[in-house]
Design a protein around this motif. Structure first.
Motif, PDB file in Angstrom:
ATOM      1  N   ARG A  49       0.832  -1.215   0.000  1.00 33.69           N
ATOM      2  CA  ARG A  49       0.000   0.000   0.000  1.00 33.69           C
ATOM      3  C   ARG A  49       0.865   1.263   0.000  1.00 33.69           C
ATOM      4  O   ARG A  49       0.653   2.172   0.775  1.00 33.69           O
ATOM      5  CB  ARG A  49      -0.964  -0.018   1.183  1.00 33.69           C
ATOM      6  N   ASN A  50       1.835   1.276  -0.856  1.00 36.54           N
ATOM      7  CA  ASN A  50       2.751   2.411  -1.103  1.00 36.54           C
ATOM      8  C   ASN A  50       3.771   2.660   0.004  1.00 36.54           C
ATOM      9  O   ASN A  50       4.945   2.896  -0.283  1.00 36.54           O
ATOM     10  CB  ASN A  50       1.971   3.715  -1.325  1.00 36.54           C
ATOM     11  N   THR A  51       3.299   2.656   1.269  1.00 36.39           N
ATOM     12  CA  THR A  51       4.177   3.115   2.344  1.00 36.39           C
ATOM     13  C   THR A  51       4.211   2.212   3.576  1.00 36.39           C
ATOM     14  O   THR A  51       4.997   2.458   4.490  1.00 36.39           O
ATOM     15  CB  THR A  51       3.742   4.510   2.820  1.00 36.39           C
ATOM     16  N   LYS A  52       3.362   1.177   3.597  1.00 38.43           N
ATOM     17  CA  LYS A  52       3.236   0.359   4.809  1.00 38.43           C
ATOM     18  C   LYS A  52       4.344  -0.693   4.861  1.00 38.43           C
ATOM     19  O   LYS A  52       4.676  -1.328   3.849  1.00 38.43           O
ATOM     20  CB  LYS A  52       1.870  -0.350   4.833  1.00 38.43           C
ATOM     21  N   ARG A  53       4.862  -0.883   6.058  1.00 35.13           N
ATOM     22  CA  ARG A  53       5.930  -1.847   6.259  1.00 35.13           C
ATOM     23  C   ARG A  53       5.411  -3.008   7.096  1.00 35.13           C
ATOM     24  O   ARG A  53       4.926  -2.802   8.207  1.00 35.13           O
ATOM     25  CB  ARG A  53       7.089  -1.152   6.975  1.00 35.13           C
ATOM     26  N   PRO A  54       5.510  -4.255   6.602  1.00 34.39           N
ATOM     27  CA  PRO A  54       5.052  -5.408   7.405  1.00 34.39           C
ATOM     28  C   PRO A  54       5.891  -5.548   8.671  1.00 34.39           C
ATOM     29  O   PRO A  54       7.041  -5.080   8.724  1.00 34.39           O
ATOM     30  CB  PRO A  54       5.264  -6.606   6.474  1.00 34.39           C
ATOM     31  N   SER A  55       5.321  -6.190   9.668  1.00 39.79           N
ATOM     32  CA  SER A  55       6.092  -6.423  10.889  1.00 39.79           C
ATOM     33  C   SER A  55       7.318  -7.268  10.545  1.00 39.79           C
ATOM     34  O   SER A  55       7.240  -8.182   9.723  1.00 39.79           O
ATOM     35  CB  SER A  55       5.239  -7.122  11.944  1.00 39.79           C
ATOM     36  N   GLY A  56       8.418  -6.908  11.143  1.00 42.52           N
ATOM     37  CA  GLY A  56       9.663  -7.628  10.904  1.00 42.52           C
ATOM     38  C   GLY A  56      10.541  -7.006   9.829  1.00 42.52           C
ATOM     39  O   GLY A  56      11.702  -7.384   9.694  1.00 42.52           O
ATOM     40  N   ILE A  57       9.987  -6.077   9.074  1.00 40.91           N
ATOM     41  CA  ILE A  57      10.793  -5.385   8.051  1.00 40.91           C
ATOM     42  C   ILE A  57      11.428  -4.163   8.703  1.00 40.91           C
ATOM     43  O   ILE A  57      10.735  -3.346   9.323  1.00 40.91           O
ATOM     44  CB  ILE A  57       9.923  -4.972   6.852  1.00 40.91           C
ATOM     45  N   PRO A  58      12.736  -4.003   8.559  1.00 45.56           N
ATOM     46  CA  PRO A  58      13.438  -2.886   9.226  1.00 45.56           C
ATOM     47  C   PRO A  58      12.924  -1.519   8.799  1.00 45.56           C
ATOM     48  O   PRO A  58      12.472  -1.335   7.659  1.00 45.56           O
ATOM     49  CB  PRO A  58      14.892  -3.083   8.782  1.00 45.56           C
ATOM     50  N   GLU A  59      13.027  -0.575   9.703  1.00 49.49           N
ATOM     51  CA  GLU A  59      12.557   0.785   9.442  1.00 49.49           C
ATOM     52  C   GLU A  59      13.312   1.473   8.310  1.00 49.49           C
ATOM     53  O   GLU A  59      12.831   2.471   7.777  1.00 49.49           O
ATOM     54  CB  GLU A  59      12.681   1.627  10.722  1.00 49.49           C
ATOM     55  N   ARG A  60      14.473   0.971   7.967  1.00 50.55           N
ATOM     56  CA  ARG A  60      15.241   1.609   6.897  1.00 50.55           C
ATOM     57  C   ARG A  60      14.573   1.460   5.530  1.00 50.55           C
ATOM     58  O   ARG A  60      14.951   2.143   4.575  1.00 50.55           O
ATOM     59  CB  ARG A  60      16.679   1.076   6.852  1.00 50.55           C
ATOM     60  N   PHE A  61      13.572   0.600   5.424  1.00 48.42           N
ATOM     61  CA  PHE A  61      12.820   0.450   4.188  1.00 48.42           C
ATOM     62  C   PHE A  61      11.604   1.376   4.215  1.00 48.42           C
ATOM     63  O   PHE A  61      10.821   1.365   5.167  1.00 48.42           O
ATOM     64  CB  PHE A  61      12.338  -0.998   4.003  1.00 48.42           C
ATOM     65  N   SER A  62      11.454   2.192   3.165  1.00 51.53           N
ATOM     66  CA  SER A  62      10.294   3.057   3.074  1.00 51.53           C
ATOM     67  C   SER A  62       9.871   3.171   1.620  1.00 51.53           C
ATOM     68  O   SER A  62      10.641   2.848   0.701  1.00 51.53           O
ATOM     69  CB  SER A  62      10.583   4.438   3.656  1.00 51.53           C
ATOM     70  N   GLY A  63       8.635   3.614   1.414  1.00 52.51           N
ATOM     71  CA  GLY A  63       8.124   3.725   0.056  1.00 52.51           C
ATOM     72  C   GLY A  63       7.332   4.993  -0.149  1.00 52.51           C
ATOM     73  O   GLY A  63       6.820   5.586   0.801  1.00 52.51           O
ATOM     74  N   SER A  64       7.250   5.406  -1.405  1.00 51.14           N
ATOM     75  CA  SER A  64       6.435   6.555  -1.783  1.00 51.14           C
ATOM     76  C   SER A  64       5.883   6.300  -3.175  1.00 51.14           C
ATOM     77  O   SER A  64       6.371   5.423  -3.906  1.00 51.14           O
ATOM     78  CB  SER A  64       7.251   7.845  -1.746  1.00 51.14           C
ATOM     79  N   ASN A  65       4.854   7.056  -3.529  1.00 52.88           N
ATOM     80  CA  ASN A  65       4.227   6.863  -4.844  1.00 52.88           C
ATOM     81  C   ASN A  65       3.477   8.126  -5.221  1.00 52.88           C
ATOM     82  O   ASN A  65       2.545   8.547  -4.522  1.00 52.88           O
ATOM     83  CB  ASN A  65       3.270   5.662  -4.806  1.00 52.88           C
ATOM     84  N   SER A  66       3.867   8.724  -6.328  1.00 51.18           N
ATOM     85  CA  SER A  66       3.215   9.945  -6.776  1.00 51.18           C
ATOM     86  C   SER A  66       3.423  10.111  -8.273  1.00 51.18           C
ATOM     87  O   SER A  66       4.475   9.723  -8.802  1.00 51.18           O
ATOM     88  CB  SER A  66       3.796  11.151  -6.028  1.00 51.18           C
TER      89      SER A  66
END
Lengths: 107, 125
Positions: A49-66
């Motif tokens: 969903r563009n920006t949501k991180r599943p549990s267990g995935i490190p915070e260093r992963f992020s997403g954007s969409n525009s």
């Protein structure tokens, strides 16, 4: 049919920020997910969903969409992040659409 | 814990069919779609289609229409993907995945949150 495009490869130095793009017509109007695949393993969702991180995935992963581009950003890239990354969107006429994949090299 | 367990590797001759199974555990099987994707060696992910285990409804990628059939047996929480008229180009690892769908902000979303370990299908004479 709908298509999305990724660069074949991206290189990054350890500790730096890696950005992997996914382009498609009005992709910003669709939700995009990102999957990480290491050699010999099944893909794992790292962003949905563009920006949501599943549990267990490190915070260093992020997403954007525009606009026409979705971006996966890895902040403070580690050697363990070296993998293939695939973006995926859903198109009402085509179904699930995967990008061709980006090989992330950490060197 | 949610798992999708796939059947073992297959070797088929050109023109034959293959049927791969995917057994779900750890959740209510009929609540989520099952999707299938394949990956040839060194290549990307190619989506094949989805199936709703509750209704049995399916949707196939245009490329595979007429050659793929997705079914299920809800009594044993198992989904199947059958591919017919096999050719060498069908040699790949086939994955089943759980599909999660919904809507937010007026937009529809669909992603795959759990993947099986894959089934290698080799087509060779």
């Amino acid at each position: 049919s709908y298509e999305v495009t990724q660069p074949p490869s991206v290189s990054v130095s350890p500790g730096q920020t890696a950005s992997i793009t996914c382009s498609g017509d009005k992709l910003g109007d669709k939700y995009t997910s990102w999957y990480q695949q290491k050699p010999g393993q099944s893909p794992v969702v790292v962003i949905y969903r563009n920006t949501k991180r599943p549990s267990g995935i490190p915070e260093r992963f992020s997403g954007s969409n525009s606009g026409n581009t979705a971006t996966l950003t890895i902040t403070g890239t580690q050697a363990m992040d070296e993998a293939d990354y695939y973006c995926q969107a859903w198109d009402s006429g085509t179904g699930a659409v995967f990008g061709g994949g980006t090989k992330l090299t950490v060197l | 814990q949610v798992h999708l367990v796939q059947s073992g590797a297959e070797v088929k001759k050109p023109g034959a069919s293959v049927k791969v199974s995917c057994t779900a555990s750890g959740y209510t099987f009929t609540r989520y779609d099952i999707n299938w994707v394949r990956q040839a060696t060194g290549q990307g992910l190619e989506w094949m289609g989805w199936m709703n285990p509750d209704s049995g409804n399916t949707g196939y990628a245009q490329k595979f229409q007429g050659r793929v059939t997705m079914t299920r047996d809800t009594s044993i929480n198992t989904a199947y993907m059958e591919l017919s008229s096999l050719k060498s180009g069908d040699t790949a690892v086939y994955y089943c995945m759980r599909g999660v769908e919904g809507a937010s902000g007026g937009n529809y979303y669909y992603y795959m949150d759990v993947w099986g370990k894959g089934t290698t299908v080799t087509v060779s004479s």
